[in-house]
Write an enzyme that holds these catalytic residues in place. Structure first.
Site, PDB file in Angstrom:
ATOM      1  N   GLU A  53       1.322  -0.391  -5.268  1.00 27.43           N
ATOM      2  CA  GLU A  53       0.222   0.503  -5.366  1.00 27.43           C
ATOM      3  C   GLU A  53       0.850   1.967  -5.764  1.00 27.43           C
ATOM      4  O   GLU A  53       1.334   2.816  -4.773  1.00 27.43           O
ATOM      5  CB  GLU A  53      -0.792   0.764  -4.295  1.00 27.43           C
ATOM      6  CG  GLU A  53      -1.778   1.482  -4.626  1.00 27.43           C
ATOM      7  CD  GLU A  53      -2.366   2.342  -3.244  1.00 27.43           C
ATOM      8  OE1 GLU A  53      -3.699   2.827  -3.223  1.00 27.43           O
ATOM      9  OE2 GLU A  53      -1.747   2.406  -2.278  1.00 27.43           O
TER      10      GLU A  53
ATOM     11  N   ASP B 213       0.886  -1.164  -0.077  1.00 32.47           N
ATOM     12  CA  ASP B 213       0.158   0.078  -0.230  1.00 32.47           C
ATOM     13  C   ASP B 213       0.890   1.268  -0.115  1.00 32.47           C
ATOM     14  O   ASP B 213       1.864   1.373   0.684  1.00 32.47           O
ATOM     15  CB  ASP B 213      -0.878  -0.131   1.113  1.00 32.47           C
ATOM     16  CG  ASP B 213      -1.451   1.332   1.362  1.00 32.47           C
ATOM     17  OD1 ASP B 213      -2.497   1.417   0.443  1.00 32.47           O
ATOM     18  OD2 ASP B 213      -1.200   2.330   2.377  1.00 32.47           O
TER      19      ASP B 213
END
Length: 688
Positions: free
Chosen positions: A402, A347
């Site tokens: 990401e 993330d």
């Protein structure tokens, strides 16, 4: 294995920039690439000399935190360099501070051995525990152990978490029965959140996910699950992105053994399981997090403003610190070994790559943005080390970044001078679809621009395409289906009501957008739980602003099982789309050849993986005998059709039709055939 990566693979020189051979436009930045590569290898060399290599170094959870030795003694180690004293306190010693003092070594690590009592572990399983520190000013600071593996929350008592000594008896420990599946050639990911995986107004459990969701995901044709919000987070509404206990599986959904059963059961179904790992930042909680753990501002994080993320209101790791690297790399190993995860979706990678964290910065795609002073090279090097370690130790591991910036070489291995991820998320694609749906009339859709966004990716670096993720499902935004149908989702999705123009358009475009993204957008595909069938509501977790309601913090998966509702058709199309890909393998085939982008007709035609895709986005114009080019001659049949009755279409195409090719060049292809393409319909043809 005593050390890992003692020298670069394939005898590559220590200034490896193989990436420049793949992309000559990177040659002006060769020195920067060499410097990053050299820094990664400096760490590898240092760890080989001082720690026995990356392999040993990343087994920190066997050394730090609470561990039980073969004689049932509990050995506890904690790095807290700023503290002057430390004591282990808990239920086991009535929280008395003086009974279990810890010794500090020259590296700032406190240690204690709690000897076994009558041959048994002296600290009871699941009992509460803390470390009590004395700070330089004489102040006392009680903390949850940084490497704690289980924490629980008793909201009636306090919002802060309690650390638990997780050491179940042998008979209660989950034993893995199934081996990890091999890495899929075509990655089809189902992104899911355990807590919302029920239509009921509550937090769902690991057990329920195992029983109800795993067969559903398998049946839909996905081969990978991406689990969100597993690392323990104090605030449920943070969606799992404000982690306070990095080694603890969230107790909201059940005990650790239940998560192990979930992963193992997924493996038995041939599903790989990825963990949404949050190493980009940490919760700023002090009482139950890492913030000010030993009383200093700079233990795990940068001090001052550099260590704070203004938008996320969280703390930022110091990736250049030896002990922080041990903590984070060991965290990856722990989830792979203890829970048998198959890889990670990292993330907030953009935040890790840049000093500005992507805040207030639009990336134009100019290469200078990726190699200038704004890049946080310590963050880049940490990600290089993490990927190198994971791929060396677990050859089938999958890592996904990401990253919104599009940094070159992010998805190339370290030996070529890359950062080492397997895939990056195609974050521009969902933004494009939402922008089109918000701003353009159907007749103004730009076929060339849609194709360009779907195919605009770096050669040789794999991408995961998606139309919408959890971000688009959150309050303040709308899912694609809500953009298309809005209020009519509540009134006109029943088969007992006439098919309205809004629902007809919405269902047709929902299927077409998904198929076009699946076919053109990447080397992997991702869907967020519920979006496959056009879930009628956004996502909003219980919080003060909604009177702590669970109304929107659930997925109404039961809607697809009601045969009077039209959601079943979208669900069935998603399944058929994945099963068709499984047969033809277009995701792991080379990038598509687009032979037609016709603005007036609103038609897109391309070939990939031996399949011929034909899309007619025109709102009202159907085409009989429409000529399309195809490279391989032969007799074709329709293998997927968005207009078929079983997926809620009008059944305007005869499935028995066969399409013969004519050997004559058309739109740059060697052959052509004629097809009937109704308006707002997509077909996939393949050789019979």
């Amino acid at each position: 294995m005593t050390s890992l990566v003692e020298k670069p693979a394939n005898g590559a020189p220590k200034d490896s920039v193989g990436v420049v051979k793949l992309d000559p436009w990177l040659s002006p930045f060769e020195q920067v690439l060499q410097r990053r590569y050299a820094k990664a290898h400096e760490w590898i060399d240092r760890l080989n000399k001082t720690e026995g290599g990356l392999d040993v170094f990343s087994k920190g959870s066997e050394k730090f935190g609470l561990n039980v030795d073969k004689n049932n003694n509990v050995v506890y180690r904690e790095w807290a360099p700023n503290a002057t004293e430390a004591f282990l306190i808990g239920d086991f010693n009535n929280w008395e501070r003086g009974t279990h003092p810890m010794k500090k070594n020259e590296f700032g690590v406190f240690e204690i051995t709690v000897p076994a009592k009558d041959g048994k572990v002296a600290i009871p399983h699941n009992s509460k525990i803390k470390i009590s520190l004395t700070l330089p000013n004489g102040e006392r600071a009680d903390r949850l152990p940084a490497w704690i593996k289980y924490v629980t929350q008793e909201l009636a008592v306090s919002p802060a978490y309690d650390a638990r000594f997780w050491n179940p008896p042998e008979s209660e420990r989950y034993k893995f029965k199934h081996t990890r599946p091999k890495q899929p050639e075509s990655l089809r990911i189902y992104e899911a959140h355990v807590g919302i995986s029920s239509p009921e107004l509550r937090v769902a459990t690991y057990k329920e996910f195992t029983k109800n969701m795993l067969p559903r995901i398998k049946n839909l044709g996905y081969n990978a699950i991406q689990l969100m919000a597993i690392m323990e987070h104090a605030y449920y509404a943070s969606f799992g992105y404000q982690v306070n206990n990095f080694f603890a599986a969230s107790s909201r959904y059940g005990p650790p053994e239940d998560l192990k059963e979930l992963v193992d059961t997924a493996h038995s179904l041939g599903l790989v399981v990825l963990l949404d790992i949050v190493h980009s930042h940490a919760s700023k909680n002090v009482l139950d997090g890492l913030n000010h753990f030993d009383g200093s501002d700079h233990q795990y994080f940068h001090e001052g403003g550099k260590g704070r993320h203004d938008l996320w209101d969280s703390r930022l790791f110091n990736y250049g610190h030896h002990e922080v690297l041990r903590f984070l790399l060991s965290n990856l190993r722990f989830w792979m070994d203890e829970y048998q995860f198959d890889g990670f979706r990292f993330d907030g990678v953009t935040s890790m790559l840049y000093i500005h964290h992507g805040i207030g910065t639009g990336f134009s795609g100019g290469y200078h943005e990726y190699f200038g002073a704004e890049v946080d090279e310590e963050g880049v090097v940490y990600l290089m080390l993490a990927n190198e370690m994971l791929h060396q130790l677990y050859p089938e591991v999958i890592t996904v970044a990401e990253d919104v910036s599009g940094m070159p070489a992010l998805c190339l291995p370290l030996k070529l001078g890359g950062v080492g991820f397997d895939y990056r998320l195609a974050m521009a694609i969902p933004d494009m679809w939402i922008k089109i749906l918000k701003e353009k009339k159907d007749e103004d859709w730009d076929m060339a621009n849609i194709c360009w966004t779907l195919t605009n990716r770096r050669h040789g670096e794999k991408t995961i395409a998606y139309c919408e993720s959890h971000d688009q499902a959150l309050v303040g935004d709308k899912t694609i289906m809500m953009h298309l149908c809005d209020a009519e989702l509540y009134t006109n999705m029943s088969n007992l009501t006439p098919l309205t123009p809004v629902i007809d358009r919405g269902m047709a475009l929902h299927k077409m957008i998904r198929l076009l993204t699946h076919g053109l957008g990447g080397e992997g595909y991702l869907n967020f739980e519920g979006n496959e069938f056009g879930h009628p509501e956004w996502l909003d977790f219980p919080r003060e602003g909604n009177q702590n309601s669970f109304w929107y913090a659930r997925r109404q998966l039961n809607l697809t099982e009601d045969h009077l509702l039209r959601y079943q058709y979208l669900n069935q199309f998603d399944r058929l789309m994945n099963l068709t890909e499984d047969k033809y393998g277009w995701l792991h085939a080379p990038q598509a050849y687009i032979s037609l982008k016709h603005e007036g007709d609103k038609v897109i035609v391309f070939e990939r993986g031996g399949a011929l895709f034909i899309f007619n986005f025109h709102p009202s114009q159907s085409y009989a005998d429409y000529r399309v080019g195809v490279d391989v001659p032969g007799m074709y049949k329709c293998v997927l059709n968005t207009d078929s009755k079983e997926v809620g279409g009008h059944d305007r195409i005869d499935s028995n039709t066969r399409y013969h090719t004519t050997a004559m060049e058309w739109n740059g292809r060697k052959n052509w055939t004629h097809v009937y393409v109704p308006c707002r319909t997509a077909l996939v043809l393949a050789l019979e």
